[in-house]
Design a protein around this motif. Structure first.
Motif, PDB file in Angstrom:
ATOM      1  N   GLU A  83      48.001  78.710  76.255  1.00 22.22           N
ATOM      2  CA  GLU A  83      47.675  80.145  76.189  1.00 22.22           C
ATOM      3  C   GLU A  83      48.571  80.918  75.239  1.00 22.22           C
ATOM      4  OE1 GLU A  83      45.189  81.431  77.809  1.00 22.22           O
ATOM      5  OE2 GLU A  83      44.694  79.899  79.327  1.00 22.22           O
ATOM      6  N   ARG A  84      49.639  80.281  74.729  1.00 20.27           N
ATOM      7  CA  ARG A  84      50.632  81.119  74.057  1.00 20.27           C
ATOM      8  C   ARG A  84      50.926  80.695  72.609  1.00 20.27           C
ATOM      9  NH1 ARG A  84      55.721  82.332  77.591  1.00 20.27           N
ATOM     10  NH2 ARG A  84      55.954  80.076  77.577  1.00 20.27           N
ATOM     11  N   LEU A  85      49.900  80.153  71.949  1.00 20.97           N
ATOM     12  CA  LEU A  85      50.064  79.847  70.522  1.00 20.97           C
ATOM     13  C   LEU A  85      49.091  80.697  69.719  1.00 20.97           C
ATOM     14  CD1 LEU A  85      50.405  75.943  70.528  1.00 20.97           C
ATOM     15  CD2 LEU A  85      52.205  77.631  70.104  1.00 20.97           C
ATOM     16  N   VAL A  86      49.607  81.305  68.662  1.00 17.63           N
ATOM     17  CA  VAL A  86      48.781  82.201  67.850  1.00 17.63           C
ATOM     18  C   VAL A  86      48.955  81.833  66.385  1.00 17.63           C
ATOM     19  CG1 VAL A  86      48.451  84.619  67.152  1.00 17.63           C
ATOM     20  CG2 VAL A  86      48.999  84.084  69.533  1.00 17.63           C
ATOM     21  N   SER A  87      47.840  81.832  65.652  1.00 14.81           N
ATOM     22  CA  SER A  87      47.961  81.606  64.211  1.00 14.81           C
ATOM     23  C   SER A  87      47.178  82.651  63.420  1.00 14.81           C
ATOM     24  CB  SER A  87      47.453  80.209  63.845  1.00 14.81           C
ATOM     25  OG  SER A  87      46.050  80.205  63.781  1.00 14.81           O
ATOM     26  N   GLU A  88      46.627  83.644  64.135  1.00 11.90           N
ATOM     27  CA  GLU A  88      45.924  84.754  63.476  1.00 11.90           C
ATOM     28  C   GLU A  88      46.403  86.012  64.144  1.00 11.90           C
ATOM     29  OE1 GLU A  88      41.623  84.533  63.507  1.00 11.90           O
ATOM     30  OE2 GLU A  88      41.777  84.976  61.371  1.00 11.90           O
ATOM     31  N   PHE A  89      47.031  86.869  63.380  1.00 13.60           N
ATOM     32  CA  PHE A  89      47.668  88.026  64.005  1.00 13.60           C
ATOM     33  C   PHE A  89      46.825  89.264  63.735  1.00 13.60           C
ATOM     34  CE2 PHE A  89      50.705  84.708  63.623  1.00 13.60           C
ATOM     35  CZ  PHE A  89      51.390  84.759  64.826  1.00 13.60           C
ATOM     36  N   ASN A  90      46.172  89.738  64.776  1.00 13.15           N
ATOM     37  CA  ASN A  90      45.339  90.930  64.676  1.00 13.15           C
ATOM     38  C   ASN A  90      45.350  91.632  66.029  1.00 13.15           C
ATOM     39  OD1 ASN A  90      43.561  89.545  66.379  1.00 13.15           O
ATOM     40  ND2 ASN A  90      42.602  88.559  64.616  1.00 13.15           N
ATOM     41  N   TYR A 120      55.957  78.453  72.137  1.00 11.76           N
ATOM     42  CA  TYR A 120      55.180  79.695  72.316  1.00 11.76           C
ATOM     43  C   TYR A 120      55.473  80.627  71.152  1.00 11.76           C
ATOM     44  CZ  TYR A 120      59.684  81.204  74.209  1.00 11.76           C
ATOM     45  OH  TYR A 120      61.017  81.472  74.360  1.00 11.76           O
ATOM     46  N   THR A 121      54.450  81.344  70.751  1.00 14.85           N
ATOM     47  CA  THR A 121      54.573  82.231  69.593  1.00 14.85           C
ATOM     48  C   THR A 121      55.200  83.550  70.022  1.00 14.85           C
ATOM     49  OG1 THR A 121      52.523  81.235  68.837  1.00 14.85           O
ATOM     50  CG2 THR A 121      53.276  83.188  67.643  1.00 14.85           C
ATOM     51  N   ILE A 122      56.132  84.034  69.218  1.00 18.85           N
ATOM     52  CA  ILE A 122      56.733  85.353  69.470  1.00 18.85           C
ATOM     53  C   ILE A 122      56.003  86.413  68.639  1.00 18.85           C
ATOM     54  CG2 ILE A 122      58.829  86.755  69.187  1.00 18.85           C
ATOM     55  CD1 ILE A 122      59.305  84.768  71.320  1.00 18.85           C
ATOM     56  N   CYS A 123      55.853  86.131  67.364  1.00 16.73           N
ATOM     57  CA  CYS A 123      55.277  87.143  66.480  1.00 16.73           C
ATOM     58  C   CYS A 123      54.815  86.468  65.198  1.00 16.73           C
ATOM     59  CB  CYS A 123      56.314  88.226  66.170  1.00 16.73           C
ATOM     60  SG  CYS A 123      57.782  87.605  65.314  1.00 16.73           S
ATOM     61  N   GLY A 124      54.177  87.212  64.352  1.00 18.28           N
ATOM     62  CA  GLY A 124      53.742  86.648  63.080  1.00 18.28           C
ATOM     63  C   GLY A 124      52.874  87.624  62.332  1.00 18.28           C
ATOM     64  N   ALA A 125      52.390  87.168  61.194  1.00 14.97           N
ATOM     65  CA  ALA A 125      51.548  88.018  60.351  1.00 14.97           C
ATOM     66  C   ALA A 125      50.570  87.134  59.611  1.00 14.97           C
ATOM     67  CB  ALA A 125      52.411  88.793  59.362  1.00 14.97           C
TER      68      ALA A 125
END
Ligand SMILES: O=C(O)Cc1cc(O)ccc1O
Ligand SMILES: [Fe+2]
Length: 554
Positions: A83-90, A120-125
């Protein structure tokens, strides 16, 4: 339970074309793709750049393996979902905030958690789909990956272990990475992480569509910062036994997919190329810095940079704050107060970071986004000013902090903003910064430095606590110039109002010469911060008084 993780053999260099074979003669010498490869191996290319990327930047390797990596069953979404991995930040995955953010180190999970589940992802762009952007992750894990390999189709990982070694098996061979070292795991390589020390924690920067380079050295010259030869690349290692049910876990667009195969993906007997995993020991970094005045910009500490398409503007820099000498004179030595058009994520591997006396802990993190003001906390500011003009060179020891700095403004994941480890009082570390402004402060260095002909005199032996201002005692001192015991010179009489912070380090110093008797008064009032009896001024001790908010009444 601490298990020794034997140091494997490595090749050395950054961006080289490497060759390695675990079986002599397994590497084809004259071509990449012979009709029949030596030892009956399959040839397989892994491309880290488009085929047509200019030669200078082109990265690819040829792997000679027992079975090609395509030999697996179809991919399926991995369940339960991560649930906590992100690769598209919107808007749907993350939010934007200009607030200064800081996190305490997270606890190691109690339930069995391997590197994949502990990430787990903290932040990104940006987005891994458009091949532009980055993600900053952290991990906390306690268990080795078993019967599975991870493959990140989204980007390159730069991992910074903070606690516990990572023993990493890759298709190119093995790497053991300790806290104080970093590892690059390029996009597409399959790897499996064992945790020989058990509880493990760290940081990961993931970059989309780019690779890390060594920064240009410009006027520094040919040597300094991170040296190419200190990067270590694995040597070929393979396993042959069948491995029914082996799982490939593929991160693709931030989602995890699994595919089964009946053999280990670490079946590469020989390889060559310049697209490879590598590690680097941060203690090898050769820092450069100011040797006279002022504080250099942190770009001077860039270990690795991933460029954007604008010259001089990074998609993501990895910047190091390592042990070094601070020698600048007449200078506020800690990082200056600033607002940066780039965004700064920081982590601490060990020790204390020079800008934060409290609250920024090893394993913790901070985020100061584009134009968000930040800088040293109040304690650090006061302590630096307290040292005064005569500061000696200082050796920063036992510290290793770093920054991921990016041109792209990060969006923060909801679990990072809602985290119990988020330090809700972070802003407080600057709230105590008080005004030291004085329009009468005439000395060029910002402090009043009265030479040895001044004495504190007054009916009440020079000191009088009249009232408090914001809970700080305001002390009135009458000062008169005198000349070797002669009566005070009427014209240079001045009265100072000093605001003192009890035992807290003062911000400015008033330097005067005092009799021992007067000195005792100051000591009993507990406002003396530093008394020096220099050998070359035998007459009277020197007293440094805090001079914050000085008002001179004439
Ligand atoms: O904010 C920080 O602590 C990182 C940093 C360090 C430094 O020495 C100068 C600028 C800067 O952003
Ligand atoms: Fe900064």
């Amino acid at each position: 339970m601490e298990k020794p993780a034997a140091e494997p053999e490595y090749l050395s260099g950054f961006g080289n074309h490497f060759s390695s074979e675990a079986v002599k003669g397994a590497l084809p010498l004259d071509q990449n793709s012979p009709l029949a490869c030596p030892c009956g191996l399959y040839a397989e290319q892994i491309s880290g750049t488009s085929f047509t990327t200019p030669r200078k930047f082109n990265q690819r390797s040829w792997l000679y393996r027992i079975k090609p990596s395509v030999t697996h069953e179809p991919f399926h979404p991995r369940l339960p979902r991560h649930e906590r991995l992100v690769s598209e930040f919107n808007e749907s995955t993350s939010s934007a905030t200009p607030t200064q953010l800081r996190w305490k180190p997270v606890d190691i999970p109690e339930s069995p958690t391997d590197f994949i589940d502990g990430l787990y992802t903290i932040c990104g762009a940006g987005s891994s789909f458009t091949r532009h952007g980055y993600a900053i992750h952290m991990y906390a894990a306690n268990k080795s990956m078993s019967g599975c390999a991870f493959c990140n189709a989204d980007g390159d990982f730069l991992a910074v272990p903070q606690k516990g070694r990572l023993s990493i098996t890759t298709e190119c061979g093995k790497l053991v990475v300790s806290p104080g070292e970093i590892v690059i795991l390029p996009q597409g390589f399959r790897f499996s992480i064992d945790l020989p020390d058990g509880p493990s924690r760290g940081y990961v920067a993931e970059i989309f569509g780019e690779h890390f380079h060594l920064p240009d050295l410009g006027p520094i010259g040919a040597n300094g910062l991170a040296a190419a030869r200190d990067f270590l690349v694995p040597t070929a290692w393979f396993e042959q036994a069948s491995h029914p049910g082996y799982t490939i876990v593929q991160k693709f667009g931030g989602e995890l997919f699994t595919a089964k195969q009946d053999f280990s993906p670490f079946n590469v007997v020989a390889w060559h190329g310049n697209y490879v995993p590598c590690k680097y020991d941060l203690s090898k970094f050769c820092p450069f810095n100011t040797v006279l005045i002022d504080h250099g910009d942190p770009s001077i500490n860039t270990v690795l940079t991933a460029p954007s398409n604008k010259p001089g503007v990074a998609l993501l820099d990895f910047v190091l704050f390592s042990p070094r000498w601070l020698v600048a004179e007449h200078t506020f030595r800690p990082p200056y107060y600033h607002r940066n058009c780039m965004s700064e994520f920081m982590g601490l591997i060990y020790g204390i970071y020079e800008a934060k006396a409290d609250g920024f802990l090893p394993g913790g993190a901070s985020l100061h986004s584009c134009m968000t003001p930040h800088g040293p906390d109040t304690k650090t500011y006061e302590a630096s000013i307290a040292v005064g003009e005569n500061s000696e060179p200082v050796r920063l020891r036992g510290t290793m902090a770093f920054m991921f700095e990016s041109n792209l403004i990060p969006r923060v994941c909801p679990w990072a903003l809602d985290s119990p480890y988020l330090d809700a009082n972070y802003y407080q570390c600057w709230i105590g910064l008080r005004s030291h402004f004085s329009s009468n402060n005439r000395s060029e260095n910002g402090s009043l430095d009265v030479p040895g002909t001044t004495q504190v005199l007054s009916e009440e032996q020079g000191i009088e606590c009249t009232h408090t201002w914001r809970h700080v005692p305001v002390i009135r001192i009458r000062i008169r110039d005198f000349h070797h015991g002669r009566p005070p010179h009427a014209r240079t009489r001045a009265e100072l109002v000093l605001r003192c912070l009890g035992r807290a380090p003062p911000n400015r110093y008033f330097l005067c010469h005092l009799s021992d008797e007067t000195l005792k008064q100051f000591v009993s009032l507990d406002i003396i911060q530093k008394v020096v009896r220099p050998g070359n001024t035998p007459m009277m001790p020197r007293l440094y008084l805090p001079l914050g908010g000085t008002k001179i009444i004439t």
